[in-house]
Design an enzyme around this catalytic site. Structure first.
Site, mmCIF file in Angstrom:
data_model
loop_
_atom_site.group_PDB
_atom_site.id
_atom_site.type_symbol
_atom_site.label_atom_id
_atom_site.label_comp_id
_atom_site.label_asym_id
_atom_site.label_seq_id
_atom_site.Cartn_x
_atom_site.Cartn_y
_atom_site.Cartn_z
ATOM 1 N N HIS A 234 26.046 36.677 38.568
ATOM 2 C CA HIS A 234 27.444 36.892 38.188
ATOM 3 C C HIS A 234 28.311 35.831 38.860
ATOM 4 C CE1 HIS A 234 31.048 39.055 37.044
ATOM 5 N NE2 HIS A 234 31.498 38.812 38.263
ATOM 6 N N ASP B 235 31.767 34.289 39.216
ATOM 7 C CA ASP B 235 33.186 34.403 38.889
ATOM 8 C C ASP B 235 33.711 33.025 38.510
ATOM 9 O OD1 ASP B 235 33.708 37.186 39.174
ATOM 10 O OD2 ASP B 235 33.409 36.951 41.330
ATOM 11 N N ASP C 46 31.856 43.321 35.762
ATOM 12 C CA ASP C 46 32.764 43.321 36.915
ATOM 13 C C ASP C 46 34.233 43.472 36.550
ATOM 14 O OD1 ASP C 46 33.286 43.111 39.643
ATOM 15 O OD2 ASP C 46 33.594 40.945 39.554
ATOM 16 N N HIS D 178 38.522 37.604 34.833
ATOM 17 C CA HIS D 178 38.853 38.840 35.564
ATOM 18 C C HIS D 178 39.244 38.686 37.032
ATOM 19 C CE1 HIS D 178 34.341 38.898 36.175
ATOM 20 N NE2 HIS D 178 34.742 39.167 37.397
HETATM 21 ZN ZN LIG Z 1 33.460 39.083 39.047
#
Ligand SMILES: [Zn+2]
Length: 1119
Positions: A278, A280, A390, A603
């Site tokens: 994951h 970001d 997330d 996000h």
């Molecule tokens: Zn994230």
């Protein structure tokens, strides 16, 4: 009786006291403590060398925090010698290392030789030729298996490591600009692979001994096996005793754990291990660093895919694929190969893993349009799974968005973070406002970055909440955020977990190699195509991170404004491309702008949870969208012969890009109306500083002329009726302001007071905002208890009418902070018989605020207590609206003490209601009879300066008869889509119908905006024509990425219509130009159903009917 069984016992055996033997187990693999030199860790390496006879290090410190690509870096490099023990910095700087190594001749027989590197920061190994090989991240990942021929030839070999001075999670929160990273390890290593393998055997069996239940034989057997391994261990004869230890371990984990064979048993395995990383897209580091995190992480995963045949890796976020293709073409080519081989699985289908509380419905669909088309272009398929592990809460329309873009599966796990209620399901049908559904799975292990421990495997089934109908759990493992995804250690652990399950049972079996698609296929197959799954209807409200609807106000505003710009650019460009054959639809520019809008919806960007650096980038992106959007709109208008600058002889008008009539007072900068026009104009009757007020009545999209102001129109007035008591009035509303707050709003038509007796509206309130964790994200329930009203403001009349009446109020928040609010009421014209239906019969109070904000952990909100009683309030969401309770009956309602909404929220009873509209805010709370809008926060981490400075925003209070209705929806659109001043050439008066009968001083009728009314919608007013764009795959529009699908020589227009309030609705979709064919399509613009065309006098029309809250897309192929 056995002959062997002795009659007398001369050797009493003690019971193995569990806690003592458990302690011994821990000691055996402890890297610290008194005995580490005596136990297993001491034997992981057979030899290690860092001397300059074998390892030579040089470094190039890249200047000015630049991040050059390999070629540029190597070309510009100024190398200097360096060595272990040196430190490199400051934060965010890049350092390239040129490394030469030579393998000692007596290591030739080694099974593997490793290069081990630890500089505490992130890095990427490149071959001498510039190919990215494997990522490094300090603790999580520090080894590279060097090529076999280097090991054998004994020669010097050169390679590079690019390091960046940040950890996988950035440089603290808020970032420390001056961190340095010490190079601790740069060694060649001859590993003892068997000792390392025994460590992992021991680890997993150790977990079994700790975590299996006390009443299971498997727990006790595990302890016995481990102690026997320790018993045979002999530090003076390590090879032999490690071998013996591994043999004992096989009694518990089987004999196949050293290869992928371990998975090849016939046993059904309910836990699906899926590798992921994951990343970001920006968070505690800027976008520019994410480019490199992707390169590092995915290069690493390709490496693992080669080494572990059972392994598949899943990656989402199309933006990251695009960056990889630009920055690391070699890695991207290898990704493509691995995708073909089914080992690297692109998933998610959206441009980024975006926030879903705030993006508009159109933006949500564009996330997928961009994403799925990229996948289709590069990989030849579209994904079937929406992947948002997330994101901070989920719009109730997501299942419908998914079904419109070829997706019927959904994954998240974020709701496991809920701070109040535990979400009751793991696998369920999630149902949208319109009834569309997707199969949703929340990995029962409650994480997307599992370390693939024994416990992760166990929890992946044990914590599954719907085991009665479904027995499949996804185990999402791998370091996120630059940790680079799964490691070989994780894959080794999983092999042992599987071996253990097949040997002693009890631990749910884990399998690798299945894809996410296969996981969902298996769920559907075992639940009668999902019919047996439980159902969850409506939003997946996340009971956490409620501050993210408000933090970083400028970014929220940038998002809203950009969505409006994109609507206008596409609308104008579409019509220009139909009218003017010399105009080319700017597909590439529009794509680029949408990519930017979608990128900033990531996000941790739009929600405001990132560091200061990313907001500098995000603001620059919004600035770019604004400038480029203005340029594209101007080019389209030019092609339509509509000017954005005054040309003598042209008439001034207001451009309405929305598909309905609107009557509004607009403020025009004085310089936009040349003096000669001002002098001769009958429509200007009020000036406000350097602005002139003009009233316009647009009958639909197009250019509306200013309305002549006559004395017969009711005017807006502002008066001070008693000292300190001010009244704004326009014949429909009468607002009383005392001490700077509203004490009364009287609806003349309805004969109804809106503000309850003794209450005060537009009441600014301030709350202490000290949350328990995550300052930028959180605001806590107890913050509401600290409510304080701002003290009375000073009031003066700032505009007296006739078009606009206004008072200006100044409130002091603190010594550093203040608010200036203009409350205004515009002239209201009751619809006449002729104009009835053309404009909504509404009037609202507008609040325009300028705030200087320099606070610490405070939350500013504004309240409107209203005299309306209802147990539910309605909130606009992406392409829809939904209801939430106004009470706190249960903890589920308590949890929603602060909620997200879009342009409006509404509190209505059966007969009457009040809407609160905004131009850039997203946080609301309506409880009891108080409507509250969240304005500004002041968290200090991870951005130490979040929201400090000047802010401007507007909101409006719109009272209305009956419940929430289409006028509210449209008023909120109008409030966000300002009318822009343009200039149209005047037509020859003789061309105008009825010219003869016109009075001489009539404003000449301008001409040329008819094309803006090419497509209209006639019917139920809850239907919103929300987007007009060209078909992506028309000959003249296509960028050539996907095959042209439009009929040759024809042009198609894509029109999006959604039902905004929740009821079946019908309309005619009208086209001035004749239509060849028309289709209802999905949101990827695939034809699904041919529709009938009726021809009329004024063009063609298509009857359409939409379900409640349906989002429909039409492709109109023009003849
Ligand atoms: Zn994230």
């Amino acid at each position: 009786m056995s002959d062997q069984y002795a009659r007398f016992n001369n050797k009493p055996v003690p019971v193995k006291i569990p806690k003592l033997y458990d302690g011994r187990i821990r000691q055996f693999t402890d890297r610290g403590g008194d005995y580490h030199d005596l136990n297993l860790p001491h034997f992981y390496d057979r030899a290690r060398n860092d001397g300059t006879d074998y390892v030579k290090l040089e470094v190039y410190d890249v200047p000015k925090l630049q991040r050059p690509h390999f070629k540029d870096a190597i070309a510009d490099a100024k190398w200097r010698k360096t060595s272990k023990g040196n430190s490199f910095g400051p934060s965010w700087s890049t350092h390239w290392f040129r490394i030469n190594i030579r393998i000692p001749s007596d290591w030739k027989y080694a099974e593997q030789v490793l290069f081990e590197w630890n500089c505490g920061n992130e890095g990427l190994i490149y071959t001498n030729e510039g190919n990215a090989v494997v990522g490094l991240s300090g603790q999580e990942r520090r080894e590279w298996i060097i090529p076999k021929d280097w090991q054998l030839d004994g020669k010097w070999h050169q390679f590079y490591i690019e390091t960046s001075c940040n950890e996988m999670s950035g440089n603290n929160s808020p970032p420390d600009p001056n961190r340095y990273f010490r190079l601790d390890t740069a060694d060649i290593v001859f590993p003892n692979l068997e000792a390392r393998a025994l460590n992992i055997d021991f680890w997993i069996i150790g977990d079994a001994s700790r975590e299996f239940p006390g009443d299971s034989w498997q727990k006790h057997k595990a302890r016995d096996v481990l102690n026997r391994i320790i018993d045979v261990f002999d530090r003076n004869n390590p090879d032999e005793s490690i071998k013996k230890g591994r043999e004992i371990a096989r009694e518990y984990i089987g004999s196949e754990v050293d290869s992928s064979q371990v998975y090849k048993t016939a046993n059904k395995a309910p836990v699906y291990g899926i590798g992921n990383c994951h990343i970001d897209t920006a968070w505690l580091w800027p976008f520019a660093e994410t480019h490199r995190k992707v390169g590092r992480s995915w290069a690493t995963q390709l490496n693992l895919i080669e080494r572990y045949p059972e392994y598949t890796f899943t990656a989402s976020q199309v933006q990251q694929f695009k960056w990889l293709s630009e920055d690391y073409p070699d890695v991207f080519a290898r990704v493509k190969e691995a995708v073909k081989g089914g080992r690297f699985i692109p998933i998610g289908g959206s441009w980024v893993e975006c926030d879903t509380n705030m993006p508009s419905g159109e933006a949500m669909l564009r996330q997928f349009l961009l994403g799925q088309r990229f996948f289709q272009h590069h990989f030849g398929f579209r994904t079937k799974t929406y992947w948002l592990p997330d994101t901070f809460g989920y719009s109730p329309q997501i299942p419908q968005f998914c079904r419109l873009v070829g997706i019927d599966r959904f994954l998240t796990q974020k709701l496991s973070w809920n701070s109040i209620n535990s979400f009751p399901h793991s696998t369920f049908n999630w149902v949208a406002l319109d009834g569309s559904q997707v199969v949703a799975h929340m990995p029962p292990d409650n994480t997307y970055t599992a370390q693939a421990h024994f416990g992760d495997v166990s929890r992946s089934l044990r914590q599954h909440k719907n085991l009665d109908v479904d027995q499949h759990g996804m185990l999402l493992f791998g370091h996120g955020d630059g940790g680079g995804g799964p490691t070989s250690e994780m894959l080794e652990k999983l092999r042992r977990c599987r071996g253990l399950s097949d040997t002693v049972d009890l631990l749910p079996r884990v399998q690798l190699g299945k894809t996410v698609d296969e996981f969902y296929d298996d769920i559907l197959a075992s639940t009668d195509n999902g019919n047996k799954l439980v159902t969850w209807v409506g939003e997946l409200y996340f009971e956490f991170h409620r501050g993210t609807y408000t933090t970083q106000a400028a970014i929220k505003k940038g998002n809203r404004v950009s969505e409006v710009i994109m609507h206008d650019v596409e609308f104008l460009a579409t019509l220009a491309s139909l009218k003017n054959k010399d105009y080319k639809y700017p597909t590439k520019d529009i794509d680029e702008l949408w990519e930017n809008v979608c990128l900033n919806q990531f996000h941790d960007v739009l929600p405001g949870s990132g560091i200061e650096m990313i907001y500098e980038d995000a603001r620059a992106i919004y600035q770019h969208i604004a400038e480029q959007g203005e340029k594209l709109a101007k080019e389209a208008l030019d092609a339509l012969n509509i000017s954005t600058h005054y040309i003598p002889g042209h008439s001034l008008g207001a451009l309405n890009t929305l598909p309905w009539g609107r009557s509004q007072v607009i403020e025009v900068p004085t310089e936009k109306i040349p003096r000669e026009v001002q002098a001769s104009s009958s429509f200007i009757s009020q000036a406000n500083g350097d602005k002139l007020l003009v009233q316009v009545q647009a009958e639909g999209s197009g250019v509306a002329l200013p309305t002549t102001v006559s004395s017969s129109i009711p005017h807006a007035t502002a008066k001070e009726i008693r000292k300190g008591v001010f009244v704004l009035e326009n014949g429909k509303l009468r607002a009383t302001i005392e001490n700077g707050v509203l004490t009364s709003v009287w609806d003349q038509d309805a004969q109804r007071e809106i503000i309850p007796k003794g209450a005060t509206g537009n009441q600014f309130v301030i709350f202490e905002d000290q949350c328990l964790s995550f300052p930028a994200w959180e605001t806590e329930l107890y913050s509401l208890d600290s409510r304080k009203e701002l003290s009375a403001g000073t009031v003066r009349i700032s505009q007296k009418g006739p078009l606009r009446a206004a008072v200006e109020i100044e409130n002091v928040i603190s010594e550093q902070s203040r608010i200036k609010t203009t409350i205004s009421l515009d002239a209201y014209q009751k619809p006449t018989k002729e104009s009835e239906g053309a404009f909504p019969d509404i009037s609202y109070l507008e609040f325009s605020c300028e705030v200087e904000w320099h606070e610490t952990y405070k939350f500013l909100k504004v309240e409107f207590p209203v005299d309306v009683h209802s147990d539910v309030a309605t909130y606009e969401t992406s392409y829809g609206a939904h209801k939430r309770p106004t009470h706190f009956n249960t903890t589920w309602e308590v949890a929603k003490f602060e909620v997200p909404a879009h342009k409006w929220a509404d509190l209505s009873d059966y007969s009457y209601g009040v809407s609160l509209i905004n131009d850039c805010k997203y946080g609301y709370a309506i409880h009891g009879n108080v409507m509250r809008l969240s304005l500004l926060r002041a968290p200090k981490s991870p951005d130490a300066h979040a929201d400090m400075g000047s802010h401007q925003f507007r909101y409006a209070l719109l009272p209305h008869r009956g419940g929430v209705n289409p006028d509210v929806v449209r008023a909120a659109y109008n409030f966000n889509h300002p009318l822009e001043i343009v200039y149209l050439p005047n037509s020859n008066p003789a061309d105008i119908d009825g010219y003869d009968s016109m009075v001489i001083d009539t404003v000449p009728e301008p001409k040329g905006d008819e094309v803006l009314r090419s497509f209209t919608l006639d019917g139920d007013k809850s239907l919103i024509m929300s987007a007009v764009k060209r078909f992506e795959d028309d000959e003249d529009v296509s960028r050539g990425l996907l095959p042209v699908r439009g009929a040759s020589g024809r042009k198609s227009v894509i029109i999006r219509v959604y039902e905004s309030l929740g009821g079946r609705a019908r309309a005619y979709l009208n086209s001035k130009q004749s239509i060849a064919r028309v289709f209802k399509t999905n949101a990827l613009e695939d034809d699904e159903e041919a529709l009938d065309i009726l021809s009329g006098v004024d063009g063609d029309k298509v009857p359409i009917e939409l379900r409640a809250f349906e989002i429909a897309t039409f492709r109109i192929e023009l003849a």
